[in-house]
Design a protein around this motif. Structure first.
Motif, PDB file in Angstrom:
ATOM      1  N   ASN A  43       0.845  -1.202   0.000  1.00  0.00           N
ATOM      2  CA  ASN A  43       0.000   0.000   0.000  1.00  0.00           C
ATOM      3  C   ASN A  43       0.877   1.247   0.000  1.00  0.00           C
ATOM      4  OD1 ASN A  43      -2.171  -1.663   0.040  1.00  0.00           O
ATOM      5  ND2 ASN A  43      -2.992  -0.980   2.007  1.00  0.00           N
ATOM      6  N   ALA A  44       0.464   2.262  -0.728  1.00  0.00           N
ATOM      7  CA  ALA A  44       1.150   3.561  -0.797  1.00  0.00           C
ATOM      8  C   ALA A  44       2.563   3.436  -1.340  1.00  0.00           C
ATOM      9  CB  ALA A  44       1.184   4.220   0.583  1.00  0.00           C
ATOM     10  N   SER A  45       2.799   2.428  -2.200  1.00  0.00           N
ATOM     11  CA  SER A  45       4.162   2.239  -2.712  1.00  0.00           C
ATOM     12  C   SER A  45       4.255   2.346  -4.220  1.00  0.00           C
ATOM     13  CB  SER A  45       4.676   0.863  -2.296  1.00  0.00           C
ATOM     14  OG  SER A  45       3.941  -0.163  -2.975  1.00  0.00           O
ATOM     15  N   ASP A  46       3.226   2.854  -4.869  1.00  0.00           N
ATOM     16  CA  ASP A  46       3.222   2.981  -6.323  1.00  0.00           C
ATOM     17  C   ASP A  46       3.417   1.636  -7.018  1.00  0.00           C
ATOM     18  OD1 ASP A  46       2.936   5.752  -6.059  1.00  0.00           O
ATOM     19  OD2 ASP A  46       5.105   6.034  -5.928  1.00  0.00           O
ATOM     20  N   GLY A  47       2.817   0.597  -6.448  1.00  0.00           N
ATOM     21  CA  GLY A  47       2.807  -0.694  -7.127  1.00  0.00           C
ATOM     22  C   GLY A  47       3.966  -1.610  -6.822  1.00  0.00           C
ATOM     23  N   LEU A  48       4.836  -1.289  -5.859  1.00  0.00           N
ATOM     24  CA  LEU A  48       5.941  -2.170  -5.493  1.00  0.00           C
ATOM     25  C   LEU A  48       5.373  -3.465  -4.923  1.00  0.00           C
ATOM     26  CD1 LEU A  48       9.036  -2.437  -5.199  1.00  0.00           C
ATOM     27  CD2 LEU A  48       8.796  -1.517  -2.897  1.00  0.00           C
ATOM     28  N   ARG A  49       5.669  -4.604  -5.562  1.00  0.00           N
ATOM     29  CA  ARG A  49       5.052  -5.874  -5.199  1.00  0.00           C
ATOM     30  C   ARG A  49       5.979  -6.695  -4.303  1.00  0.00           C
ATOM     31  NH1 ARG A  49       0.829  -7.281  -8.601  1.00  0.00           N
ATOM     32  NH2 ARG A  49       1.280  -9.513  -8.449  1.00  0.00           N
ATOM     33  N   ILE A  50       5.375  -7.432  -3.377  1.00  0.00           N
ATOM     34  CA  ILE A  50       6.140  -8.314  -2.509  1.00  0.00           C
ATOM     35  C   ILE A  50       5.455  -9.676  -2.440  1.00  0.00           C
ATOM     36  CG2 ILE A  50       6.991  -6.394  -1.098  1.00  0.00           C
ATOM     37  CD1 ILE A  50       5.053  -7.381   1.107  1.00  0.00           C
ATOM     38  N   THR A  51       6.173 -10.639  -1.885  1.00  0.00           N
ATOM     39  CA  THR A  51       5.639 -11.982  -1.643  1.00  0.00           C
ATOM     40  C   THR A  51       5.804 -12.309  -0.169  1.00  0.00           C
ATOM     41  OG1 THR A  51       6.227 -12.719  -3.872  1.00  0.00           O
ATOM     42  CG2 THR A  51       5.813 -14.427  -2.231  1.00  0.00           C
ATOM     43  N   ALA A  52       4.752 -12.852   0.437  1.00  0.00           N
ATOM     44  CA  ALA A  52       4.802 -13.262   1.842  1.00  0.00           C
ATOM     45  C   ALA A  52       4.318 -14.703   1.952  1.00  0.00           C
ATOM     46  CB  ALA A  52       3.936 -12.350   2.705  1.00  0.00           C
ATOM     47  N   THR A  53       5.003 -15.489   2.767  1.00  0.00           N
ATOM     48  CA  THR A  53       4.591 -16.865   3.038  1.00  0.00           C
ATOM     49  C   THR A  53       3.798 -16.892   4.342  1.00  0.00           C
ATOM     50  OG1 THR A  53       6.554 -17.749   1.936  1.00  0.00           O
ATOM     51  CG2 THR A  53       5.377 -19.229   3.410  1.00  0.00           C
ATOM     52  N   VAL A  54       2.575 -17.406   4.275  1.00  0.00           N
ATOM     53  CA  VAL A  54       1.726 -17.473   5.475  1.00  0.00           C
ATOM     54  C   VAL A  54       1.256 -18.916   5.662  1.00  0.00           C
ATOM     55  CG1 VAL A  54       0.988 -15.072   5.206  1.00  0.00           C
ATOM     56  CG2 VAL A  54      -0.390 -16.912   4.208  1.00  0.00           C
ATOM     57  N   PRO A  55       0.922 -19.295   6.889  1.00  0.00           N
ATOM     58  CA  PRO A  55       0.531 -20.690   7.138  1.00  0.00           C
ATOM     59  C   PRO A  55      -0.795 -21.050   6.470  1.00  0.00           C
ATOM     60  CG  PRO A  55       1.116 -19.542   9.178  1.00  0.00           C
ATOM     61  CD  PRO A  55       0.981 -18.501   8.116  1.00  0.00           C
ATOM     62  N   GLY A  56      -0.879 -22.312   6.040  1.00  0.00           N
ATOM     63  CA  GLY A  56      -2.141 -22.907   5.610  1.00  0.00           C
ATOM     64  C   GLY A  56      -2.778 -22.287   4.377  1.00  0.00           C
ATOM     65  N   ASP A  57      -4.093 -22.406   4.317  1.00  0.00           N
ATOM     66  CA  ASP A  57      -4.894 -21.933   3.187  1.00  0.00           C
ATOM     67  C   ASP A  57      -5.225 -20.459   3.394  1.00  0.00           C
ATOM     68  OD1 ASP A  57      -6.755 -21.377   1.260  1.00  0.00           O
ATOM     69  OD2 ASP A  57      -7.995 -23.145   1.621  1.00  0.00           O
ATOM     70  N   ALA A  58      -4.741 -19.607   2.484  1.00  0.00           N
ATOM     71  CA  ALA A  58      -4.933 -18.160   2.647  1.00  0.00           C
ATOM     72  C   ALA A  58      -5.901 -17.585   1.624  1.00  0.00           C
ATOM     73  CB  ALA A  58      -3.581 -17.448   2.547  1.00  0.00           C
ATOM     74  N   TYR A  59      -6.716 -18.433   0.991  1.00  0.00           N
ATOM     75  CA  TYR A  59      -7.636 -17.921  -0.032  1.00  0.00           C
ATOM     76  C   TYR A  59      -8.603 -16.877   0.526  1.00  0.00           C
ATOM     77  CZ  TYR A  59      -6.245 -21.138  -3.741  1.00  0.00           C
ATOM     78  OH  TYR A  59      -5.537 -21.793  -4.722  1.00  0.00           O
TER      79      TYR A  59
END
Length: 386
Positions: free
Chosen positions: A322-338
């Motif tokens: 958010n508020a980063s002009d589209g800078l994308r990141i990846t985060a690993t979270v436990p289980g099903d995150a749908y």
């Protein structure tokens, strides 16, 4: 392992094809009995380096020593090496036993000795029942075992592997990785293995040599190159998903130190201030996707979940800050995150899990990784200028 004479040494190796330099000032020492993996993207110089060790490519400058003997100008057959190729390189008109024994027979070794060596190697690789078959009658995994057996019978000082598993399917590659690890443990031979597959490198290597544009970026154990990447290239290359790399500035407000960028404000590691050349130094902060955790209270950054990749025990969440002009990141979270799709997710991380790099040089700033000329794991600064 030998405490005095390395199993293999490369001294200031340079390889040029015309005006193009494909390997540049490469220095590497491999201990006797060590399993070293040359890892990098296609065209980085790793296979050319392996072929120079084997004598299949001439060295433009530098020396190659095997067990202390200079073999730079020695013919391949006289180097006391054995090479396993990506495409197996078996003779189609010969059966398995003949393929495995060909080099020994050519050298004039007694038949009884040759047969004993072939049977011993076949037993190690569990291919005794295949000795009378032709290559066309074998599966890919069986052909690769034969190619490895042909190398074993020669009892070389150094084994060379050039992407030997790349033609196998994923399940068989996993099986063969385990077999190669057990084989090396049993034989204890100096081994140099080329691959672009990180899993192969991380599971097989005692040390990994990471190449980029013909230069070594870092040499270290699998744990070292993953947990302590020496350069931005290594940080981006090692790990799946790749490390998040975010432009940042060091900020000290009222004694509270942080790393601030477009869309985030992260706590700075305690060691960072002492490593900076100036308060305005351009930095890049690296965060492994696995270092994030979902934050219920105060968070360090907020991302919008655009893509969810469910992997069973965990999910990869991909989206812009958010508020980063589209800078994308990846985060690993436990289980099903749908359930998080298209929502804003608050994330936090520990300061000591951050990797910080000088943006201009690409070098890591963690104290243990500040290079010097005596550090055997890191190359001098000119090797990082690509």
């Amino acid at each position: 392992m030998s405490a005095t004479t390395p199993g293999l040494e490369l001294r200031n190796i340079v390889k040029r094809f015309g005006d193009v330099t494909v390997v540049n000032q490469l220095d590497l020492s491999v201990n006797e009995g060590e399993f070293v993996v040359l890892l990098g993207e296609s065209g980085c110089g790793k296979s050319t380096t392996l072929r120079m060790i084997a004598g299949l490519e001439e060295v433009t400058e530098g020396q190659i020593l095997i067990a202390g003997r200079d073999v730079t100008q020695v013919a391949p057959m006289a180097r006391d090496i054995a090479m396993v190729f990506q495409n197996y390189a078996l003779y189609p008109h010969m059966n398995v036993a003949q393929n495995m024994s060909f080099a020994l027979s050519l050298a004039g070794r007694p038949k009884a000795e040759v047969d004993a060596q072939v049977n011993k190697a076949a037993e190690i690789l569990n291919i005794q029942h295949l000795l009378q078959r032709k290559p066309k009658e074998l599966s890919g995994g069986q052909r690769q075992r034969v190619a490895i057996g042909r190398a074993i019978v020669r009892e070389p000082k150094v084994f060379l592997f050039d992407e030997p598993l790349s033609n196998l399917d994923a399940k068989l590659r996993g099986h063969m990785r385990a077999e190669l690890a057990l084989l090396h443990e049993r034989l204890g031979k100096t081994t140099v293995y080329v691959t672009h597959d990180q899993i192969e490198a991380m599971t097989l290597a005692d040390r990994i040599v990471i190449f980029d544009k013909g230069r070594i970026q870092q040499v270290g154990s699998p744990s070292e190159v993953f947990n302590q990447p020496a350069t931005l290239f290594v940080a981006a290359f090692i790990g799946s998903p790749s490390m998040n790399l975010l432009p940042a500035k060091f900020v000290n407000e009222g004694g509270k130190q942080c790393l601030r960028g477009n869309g985030f404000n992260l706590p700075a590691p305690e060691w960072l201030a002492a490593q900076l050349q100036s308060q305005d130094q351009a930095l890049t902060v690296g965060i492994r996707p696995q270092s994030f955790r979902l934050a219920e209270g105060a968070s360090h950054l907020v991302m919008k979940a655009e893509v969810i990749e469910y992997l069973g025990t965990e999910s990869q969440v991909v989206g812009p800050l958010n508020a980063s002009d589209g800078l994308r990141i990846t985060a690993t979270v436990p289980g099903d995150a749908y359930a998080l799709i298209h929502t804003d997710i608050s994330l936090s991380t520990d300061a000591e899990q951050l990797h910080v790099f000088d943006t201009a040089s690409g070098r890591a700033l963690r104290p243990s990784l500040v290079p010097n000329d005596s550090d055997p794991l890191l190359r001098p600064s000119e090797l990082l200028a690509a």
